[in-house]
Write a protein that holds these residues in place. Sequence first.
Motif, short mmCIF file in Angstrom:
data_model
loop_
_atom_site.label_atom_id
_atom_site.label_comp_id
_atom_site.label_asym_id
_atom_site.label_seq_id
_atom_site.Cartn_x
_atom_site.Cartn_y
_atom_site.Cartn_z
N LEU A 54 0.70 -1.03 0.07
CA LEU A 54 -0.05 -0.04 -0.16
C LEU A 54 0.97 1.34 -0.10
N ARG A 55 2.13 1.42 0.72
CA ARG A 55 2.84 2.38 0.75
C ARG A 55 3.61 2.66 -0.42
N ARG A 56 3.93 1.47 -1.06
CA ARG A 56 4.50 1.51 -2.58
C ARG A 56 3.58 2.34 -3.60
N LEU A 57 2.27 1.70 -3.53
CA LEU A 57 1.36 2.30 -4.36
C LEU A 57 1.11 3.96 -4.18
N PRO A 69 -11.45 0.61 3.50
CA PRO A 69 -11.00 -0.71 3.42
C PRO A 69 -12.19 -1.58 3.32
N MET A 70 -11.61 -2.58 2.34
CA MET A 70 -12.64 -3.72 2.00
C MET A 70 -11.70 -4.97 2.06
N LEU A 71 -12.38 -6.28 2.47
CA LEU A 71 -11.91 -7.43 2.61
C LEU A 71 -12.17 -8.32 1.43
N ALA A 91 -5.82 -1.71 1.88
CA ALA A 91 -5.96 -1.25 3.17
C ALA A 91 -6.97 -2.30 4.06
N GLY A 92 -7.73 -3.17 3.45
CA GLY A 92 -8.56 -4.18 4.27
C GLY A 92 -7.65 -5.26 4.54
N GLU A 93 -6.51 -5.63 3.73
CA GLU A 93 -5.80 -6.49 4.20
C GLU A 93 -4.64 -5.96 5.77
N VAL A 94 -4.61 -4.92 5.31
CA VAL A 94 -3.88 -4.19 6.50
C VAL A 94 -4.72 -4.41 7.79
N LEU A 459 -16.36 -4.93 7.95
CA LEU A 459 -15.55 -4.32 6.59
C LEU A 459 -16.56 -5.03 5.49
N PRO A 460 -16.88 -4.26 4.45
CA PRO A 460 -17.30 -4.91 3.28
C PRO A 460 -16.74 -5.60 2.77
#
Length: 468
Positions: A54-57, A69-71, A91-94, A459-460
């Motif tokens: 996510l940071r690289r993106l 966040p979505m899962l 973000a959901g994975e985080v 989380l959706p």
Amino acid sequence: MRLPERSVPVRMRRIAVIVPRTRIRGGLVVLADSGTVDLSGPLGSGEGPALEALRRLDSRRGRQPPAHPMLARESPDLEQLEHSGSRDVLAGEVELERRTTSAVRHGAFALFVGWAPEPELERLSVRLQPLGASLVTLRNPPGSPPPTLLAPAPAADPFRPLLTTYGMPPYEDVDPTVFVAVTYALMFGMMFGDVGDGLLIVLAALVLRRTRNPRLRGLHKVWPMILAPGVGAIVFGFLYGEFFGPTKVLPVLWLDPLDAPTRLLAVAIALGAVLLACGYVIGIVNRWREGGAALALTAGSGVPGLALLIGAGVLALGVTQHVSAAFAAGMVIVVAALAALTIGLRGEAGRGAAGTFEVLISLFDAIVRVFSNVFSFARLAAFGLMHAAIGQVVLHAAGGLLGTPVGDLAAAAVFLVGSAVAFALEGLVVAVQALRLEYYELFSRVFAREGRPFRPWRLPLTTIEEAR
């Protein structure tokens, strides 16, 4: 003390969700989708491959709005998510990683502890079974009350912001939303009694209900919270005979604030005493549910507070009407109330001279607060009188211009502009004053402490195909 389910928060149970260590992700997916468990335990920082991706993106794309966040239902390929720019799923994975660290691991199993509404336990247990997971109810830990989830009520839900802006009721307490809605509309109406202005407020509420403006969508659900004060203003407007001020368009059904200010003041103070008594009744029920009969009979917001209010009223009646029996009865009630309150304060204060001094100060404060809180409701009359006086000033200013065609137009302009300015300023001030009376005078009887809102992990869910 048993009360109807709708009048108290939803019953909560402390639970543990036990899942095989190989199925932790699946268990968290079920919890995230159900949105019925307020998970406990320390959260991790989320440091891991998902956060790095996510940071690289974000570094490649520059400044981005916050992710939602979505899962993913199944474990996704993080490289593919990064390549496709799926910020929300990353973000959901985080969030998943952060929750995973809160698990308590023992052997081949891991467990998550939290609070869940009792009506949802069976449904959640059925959803966990295919994973080989189970749900176990636990004893409530001492000193850690459950979070509060107010029972859904279509008629009361629009008024919840009036309550939750102040704070969340404790888990044991009565839900006072209906009391807040009725008293707020009543006090607003008495201070802003005007049929014309009330109709404008009602019209604004109905427009808000029908609007499709995206900027106002967030207020769509609370249109009844605007409608109710408008109705209160219309009712008192008929009683006062006011239609955009004392225009004499309507007959006076009860009293004219400008002709009977003393009577209006007496009614406002009497109404304040009645509302305080209602607040004490709710407070007694709450203290009983929080600490049993002992707390209800000795707390300042319990029986002693109500008895002190009643005793002061009876005492005042005896003094003003020269009735010795009422004076004696009022003294007995006040002394009994102070004695019960002393017992409660003595249990909280320390021993020795310092504790005795603290009790005496608290007793003096309780007596002063009864009188100050009752007379604080005099503002109901003061602002009702002010509204009528400003309306009369606008009418006189406009009436002084009548007589010529130009003067008639100028009079209409003065009336419209003056009424609009008065409506905006008075409406805002009265709304704040009604809220102030709710929070400082009434809620101080209803609540002794603040509760913790129920915040389930939710989380959706999405599929890997949709994430791409």
